[in-house]
Enzyme design. Structure first.
Site, PDB file in Angstrom:
ATOM      1  CE  LYS A  94       7.675 -20.110  18.542  1.00 31.25           C
ATOM      2  NZ  LYS A  94       7.330 -20.961  19.687  1.00 31.25           N
ATOM      3  CB  VAL A  95      10.808 -20.169  10.454  1.00 33.75           C
ATOM      4  CG1 VAL A  95       9.589 -20.239   9.554  1.00 33.75           C
ATOM      5  CG2 VAL A  95      11.334 -18.739  10.542  1.00 33.75           C
TER       6      VAL A  95
END
Ligand code: E4P
Length: 217
Positions: free
Chosen positions: A83-84
């Site tokens: 997850k960014v």
């Protein structure tokens, strides 16, 4: 519609998964804090419980450092989705990590413009935060609607993951629009089963059954 559960509480995940309800899990740094456990340990346990994607979020803010963290997180299990955040550096990290074959969930999305960039960067999932927009008096669901329209116009394969879901109505609206996934806190997932008329009807059936004096077993 796929259901992900938005928690790092492994007991809650195991209970929902046993019902066959879960297609994946999302976590974030706040949920890891709430679990009170080391991130690598809790992500590994969740990945062992659930077959689908399990989002684990980077905390670096610069692309190269995000990529390095992404490699470490993806190494925990094959079903980790890195997850960014939806920042310029996050988009760079997304492009690199998806190019290497990793699943990437681009989070903290608050506009269709941001979602368009995430799709161009090859994101596996885009996470628009409905509840946090509603909290500001804005229309979070309108962003989901716009993203659906835009992705369909151009055939983008990035999955729309409706996030920051607070109510049963959020889930139903996201499903009506055609969001691919909703990530839902355990309490809201359970609330999907509730209806006042179900409770009332059951009480009345049980009262009548008692009057018959019969037993099934
Ligand atoms: C999404 O993946 C996030 O973890 C989450 O949905 C954020 O929700 P919140 O606004 O309730 O913190």
């Amino acid at each position: 519609m796929k259901f992900f559960v938005d928690t790092a509480d492994t007991a809650a995940i195991a209970e929902l998964n046993a019902l066959g309800l879960l297609d994946g899990v999302t976590t974030n740094p706040s949920l890891i804090l709430k679990s009170g456990r080391p991130m690598d340990e809790v992500i590994a346990e969740i990945c062992g419980l659930v077959e689908g994607p399990v989002s684990a979020e980077v905390v670096a803010t610069e692309a190269e450092a995000m990529i390095a963290e992404g490699h470490k997180l993806a190494g925990i299990a094959p079903n980790v989705a890195v997850k960014v955040p939806l920042t310029w550096d996050g988009l760079k990290a997304c492009k690199r990590l998806t190019g290497e074959g990793h699943m990437v969930n681009v989070t903290l999305c608050f506009s269709a413009a941001q979602a368009l960039l995430a799709a161009k960067a090859g994101a596996s999932f885009i996470s628009p935060f409905v509840g946090r927009l509603d909290d500001l008096g804005l229309d979070g669901m309108a962003v989901i609607r716009d993203i659906r329209l835009i992705y369909d116009n151009y055939g983008f394969e990035t999955e729309i993951l409706a996030a920051s879901i607070r109510t049963v109505n959020h889930v139903i609206e996201a499903a009506r629009i055609g969001a691919d996934v909703a990530t839902v806190p355990p309490g809201v997932l359970k609330a999907l089963a509730q209806h006042a008329l179900t409770d009332k009807g059951l009480a009345s059936f049980l009262a009548d059954w008692q009057k018959t004096g019969q037993k099934i077993l």
